[in-house]
Design a protein around this motif. Structure first.
Motif, PDB file in Angstrom:
ATOM      1  N   PHE A 223       0.261  34.154  18.456  1.00  0.00           N
ATOM      2  CA  PHE A 223      -0.560  33.219  17.700  1.00  0.00           C
ATOM      3  C   PHE A 223      -1.798  33.884  17.110  1.00  0.00           C
ATOM      4  N   ASP A 224      -1.994  35.172  17.424  1.00  0.00           N
ATOM      5  CA  ASP A 224      -3.171  35.838  16.882  1.00  0.00           C
ATOM      6  C   ASP A 224      -2.855  37.307  16.633  1.00  0.00           C
ATOM      7  N   ASP A 225      -3.745  37.957  15.893  1.00  0.00           N
ATOM      8  CA  ASP A 225      -3.590  39.389  15.587  1.00  0.00           C
ATOM      9  C   ASP A 225      -4.468  40.256  16.479  1.00  0.00           C
ATOM     10  N   GLY A 226      -4.916  39.675  17.573  1.00  0.00           N
ATOM     11  CA  GLY A 226      -5.843  40.347  18.464  1.00  0.00           C
ATOM     12  C   GLY A 226      -7.278  39.940  18.234  1.00  0.00           C
ATOM     13  N   VAL A 227      -7.547  39.366  17.070  1.00  0.00           N
ATOM     14  CA  VAL A 227      -8.904  38.941  16.725  1.00  0.00           C
ATOM     15  C   VAL A 227      -8.902  37.549  16.083  1.00  0.00           C
ATOM     16  N   VAL A 228      -8.012  37.327  15.117  1.00  0.00           N
ATOM     17  CA  VAL A 228      -7.990  36.094  14.325  1.00  0.00           C
ATOM     18  C   VAL A 228      -6.703  35.318  14.591  1.00  0.00           C
ATOM     19  N   SER A 229      -6.818  34.011  14.801  1.00  0.00           N
ATOM     20  CA  SER A 229      -5.636  33.181  15.036  1.00  0.00           C
ATOM     21  C   SER A 229      -4.911  32.887  13.732  1.00  0.00           C
ATOM     22  N   LEU A 230      -3.663  32.465  13.840  1.00  0.00           N
ATOM     23  CA  LEU A 230      -2.872  32.114  12.662  1.00  0.00           C
ATOM     24  C   LEU A 230      -3.513  30.967  11.887  1.00  0.00           C
ATOM     25  N   THR A 231      -3.999  29.957  12.588  1.00  0.00           N
ATOM     26  CA  THR A 231      -4.572  28.802  11.896  1.00  0.00           C
ATOM     27  C   THR A 231      -5.886  29.156  11.214  1.00  0.00           C
ATOM     28  N   SER A 232      -6.679  30.022  11.831  1.00  0.00           N
ATOM     29  CA  SER A 232      -7.946  30.420  11.221  1.00  0.00           C
ATOM     30  C   SER A 232      -7.713  31.308  10.009  1.00  0.00           C
ATOM     31  N   GLY A 233      -6.680  32.143  10.043  1.00  0.00           N
ATOM     32  CA  GLY A 233      -6.404  33.045   8.934  1.00  0.00           C
ATOM     33  C   GLY A 233      -5.676  32.398   7.781  1.00  0.00           C
ATOM     34  N   SER A 234      -5.135  31.210   7.990  1.00  0.00           N
ATOM     35  CA  SER A 234      -4.371  30.522   6.950  1.00  0.00           C
ATOM     36  C   SER A 234      -5.286  29.986   5.848  1.00  0.00           C
ATOM     37  N   ILE A 235      -4.773  29.958   4.595  1.00  0.00           N
ATOM     38  CA  ILE A 235      -5.500  29.297   3.499  1.00  0.00           C
ATOM     39  C   ILE A 235      -4.782  28.016   3.071  1.00  0.00           C
ATOM     40  N   GLY A 236      -4.011  27.451   3.997  1.00  0.00           N
ATOM     41  CA  GLY A 236      -3.338  26.182   3.698  1.00  0.00           C
ATOM     42  C   GLY A 236      -4.299  25.073   3.352  1.00  0.00           C
ATOM     43  N   PHE A 237      -5.557  25.177   3.782  1.00  0.00           N
ATOM     44  CA  PHE A 237      -6.555  24.157   3.438  1.00  0.00           C
ATOM     45  C   PHE A 237      -6.814  24.115   1.943  1.00  0.00           C
ATOM     46  N   ALA A 238      -6.511  25.212   1.233  1.00  0.00           N
ATOM     47  CA  ALA A 238      -6.759  25.282  -0.209  1.00  0.00           C
ATOM     48  C   ALA A 238      -5.475  25.292  -1.033  1.00  0.00           C
ATOM     49  N   ILE A 239      -4.467  26.061  -0.578  1.00  0.00           N
ATOM     50  CA  ILE A 239      -3.241  26.219  -1.345  1.00  0.00           C
ATOM     51  C   ILE A 239      -2.042  26.189  -0.401  1.00  0.00           C
ATOM     52  N   PRO A 240      -1.137  25.220  -0.545  1.00  0.00           N
ATOM     53  CA  PRO A 240       0.058  25.220   0.300  1.00  0.00           C
ATOM     54  C   PRO A 240       1.015  26.332  -0.108  1.00  0.00           C
ATOM     55  N   GLY A 241       1.770  26.819   0.861  1.00  0.00           N
ATOM     56  CA  GLY A 241       2.798  27.811   0.593  1.00  0.00           C
ATOM     57  C   GLY A 241       2.287  29.200   0.282  1.00  0.00           C
ATOM     58  N   ARG A 242       1.030  29.480   0.575  1.00  0.00           N
ATOM     59  CA  ARG A 242       0.461  30.784   0.245  1.00  0.00           C
ATOM     60  C   ARG A 242      -0.068  31.530   1.461  1.00  0.00           C
TER      61      ARG A 242
END
Length: 603
Positions: A223-242
């Protein structure tokens, strides 16, 4: 988390200062880069600007953070530049770095002396927050934003950007930058809500890459890259599918491995080593306008976490729109609360979440239909709540409006009942409701509990406050007013499909049964052409639009306001020859660098 980390470190436990390096190395320019202050060679595609993240110690090379990306882009006839954080001493805030980035872009020139007006961006970790801060024009003073009129960014790739912070930054915070990158920080919440309670990245074409090869010590496994979680790194809040997921770590720093945040030898997501590597292939494809990136890695919608859950970041306000302290927060689980101000969690099931905030002013409840794939920023309050301010014609690509535009305000608790005002002039109070733009009441055409229709004043520009007041309270959001934001009225009132257009000679509605032909005149009705001036007795738009039909220029004969109809604009143009017969030929109106699409029937 602190206990888990201490248990795992043992004798190799690094210092707070050393481990903070895991947020990114980058630095000196190499031969493949255009040195700072040097004119940029002109190529077919814009220069690529790399924006590095958090740096604890300057003096390292470009390759420490971005690998061979400069060489890989050079092989595709692209030039690269570096925005170097080390130029700015004293660990300035991310807002200050955003302003520095603005100045950096403004100073770029081609070798012929002309300005570089458009760039592509590759930003790593905190570098992505610098870019977002620039796009919003965020200043260090709370609630102050000065967004640029034109961003100058064509495309952007965000690599492991902690859009809603990182628990590792929270744990190892040693300066203002790590404080701002902490989970539940004021900085990340303000950046996520600066424009109508959200952030649309100014409508730029963007892609996010997030890694899931961390050990799970930072948040949880895969769920994370060692520092940043998947949800925090996502830009789904602005653009879906990206947002795409790769089996990469935040970086390949030895400190990340030493702290057991990533397994030994795990690749860093920003390290572009070979064009065939997944991370490099996605970045090269996206910025070079090929479709290959769509099949590399895993789409967020297919990821086992992002497909079923999202995160939540919440603040509480009184009915009079003042922030209040949060003592406790629950949804389907108890949320973390930072500074008695922001409640947050990085993962909840994507379902209706009944958010309950215990505050000093009482208990606030808000039903949140939590979407999957990203963290949602919400504000809980009683009284009126503004959700969106959109063109009355329908939603457009960018979240902005224009002077003199006919707008629709959507939300809850906006009015006690439904009231309509006709004819002009519209009253500034209707059904017990008042709407103010930058402190000045505006005319209202329609009010209801969930929608208000109104006309923006022609003098509105830039980022303005938009306030709805009624007997139950007030609510204010920021709204970005651009010189033009064309929005075509359509026949089904959705803002898509057949345009609400008339044949200029017969006045018949243009439909499949009454199509246009080459040489016909067409009248398009829209809103958002912006301010106007009188010419030959008609209110002509100051910023003249262009129109294409079926991809062919449709010469504009008139573009401006419809006399006697507040907020309504009209464009007359002549249908060109060469358009393939179609019941849905695309008609595109462009003004001020912003476009809107509908369709016309052409025979």
């Amino acid at each position: 988390m602190r206990t888990r980390l201490l248990q795992r470190w043992g004798s190799v436990r690094p210092t707070r200062l050393a481990l903070a390096v895991c947020f990114f190395h980058a630095g000196a320019v190499q031969a493949q880069l255009i040195p700072a202050g040097t004119p940029v060679p002109r190529t077919l595609k814009p220069p690529v600007v790399f924006v590095e993240g958090y740096i604890i110690s300057c003096g390292t090379t470009f390759s420490h953070n971005f690998g061979n990306f400069d060489q890989l882009f050079q092989a595709t006839s692209r030039v690269s530049l570096l925005f170097d954080n080390c130029v700015f001493s004293g660990k300035p805030s991310i807002e200050e770095l955003g302003n520095n980035f603005r100045d950096f872009l403004a100073a770029l020139k081609y070798t012929d002396g002309t300005p570089v007006t458009q760039v592509d961006i590759v930003a790593h970790s905190m570098g992505g927050l610098i870019v977002r801060s620039y796009l919003a024009g965020k200043q260090t003073a709370a609630g102050v934003f000065q967004p640029p009129v034109n961003t100058g960014i064509r495309k952007a790739v965000f690599l492991a950007t902690p859009n809603f912070g990182s628990s590792v930054a929270s744990f190892f915070g040693i300066d203002i930058q790590t404080d701002e990158m902490s989970t539940g920080s004021f900085f990340t919440f303000d950046l996520a809500t600066w424009n109508q309670g959200t952030d649309d990245l100014r409508g730029i074409d963007a892609l996010a890459l997030v890694g899931n090869d961390g050990t799970g010590l930072a948040v949880m496994g895969e769920f994370d890259d060692g520092v940043v979680s998947l949800t925090s790194g996502s830009i789904g809040f602005a653009i879906p599918g990206r947002t795409r997921v790769l089996p990469y770590c935040h970086n390949n720093s030895g400190f990340v491995t030493a702290a057991f945040l990533c397994p030994p030898g795990a690749p860093g997501i920003a390290q572009g080593k070979a064009a065939t590597d997944a991370n490099a292939a996605i970045v090269l494809s996206f910025l070079n306008d090929t479709p290959d990136w769509q099949t590399i890695g895993q789409a967020a919608e297919q990821n086992k976490f992002l497909s079923i859950g999202g995160g939540l970041s919440a603040r509480a306000k009184s009915s009079s729109d003042q922030f209040v302290a949060i003592q406790k927060a629950t949804a389907s689980k108890t949320l973390n609360v930072n500074n008695n101000a922001i409640a947050w969690t990085e993962f909840l099931p994507a379902q209706v979440q009944n958010l309950t905030l215990t505050t000093g002013a009482g208990t606030l409840q808000k039903s949140v239909n939590l979407p999957a794939g990203y963290i949602s920023a919400v504000t809980a309050k009683n009284g009126p709540n503004i959700a969106r301010v959109l063109p009355a014609a329908g939603a457009i690509q960018m979240l902005n409006v224009a002077p003199g535009m006919f707008v629709a305000i959507y939300g809850t608790g906006l009015a006690a009942g439904t009231t309509i005002a006709d004819p002009l002039p519209y009253p500034t109070t209707l059904g017990g409701v008042q709407v103010m733009v930058a402190g000045t009441p505006i005319g209202l055409h329609f009010v209801s509990p969930s929608q208000i229709n109104a006309v923006l004043p022609a003098i509105a520009k830039g980022l303005v406050t938009f306030t709805v007041s009624n007997a139950d309270g007030t609510h204010t959001v920021n709204v970005l007013v651009q010189p033009a934001a064309p929005a075509i009225f359509t026949q089904d009132s959705t803002g898509t499909g057949p345009a609400a257009a008339l044949n200029g000679l017969t006045s018949a509605l243009v439909t499949a049964a009454a199509p246009l032909q080459a040489g016909d005149y067409v009248s398009l009705y829209l809103t958002g052409l912006g301010t106007a001036h009188l010419a030959n007795g008609l209110p002509v738009a100051d910023q003249q639009p262009s129109v294409t039909v079926g991809g062919i220029d449709c010469p504009v004969l008139y573009a401006g306001q419809v006399p006697g109809f507040a907020g309504l604009d009209q464009i007359n143009c002549r249908i060109p020859s060469g358009i393939a017969p179609s019941s849905s030929a695309p008609v595109v109106v462009t003004s001020g660098g912003r476009s809107n699409l509908a369709t016309l029937s052409i025979w």
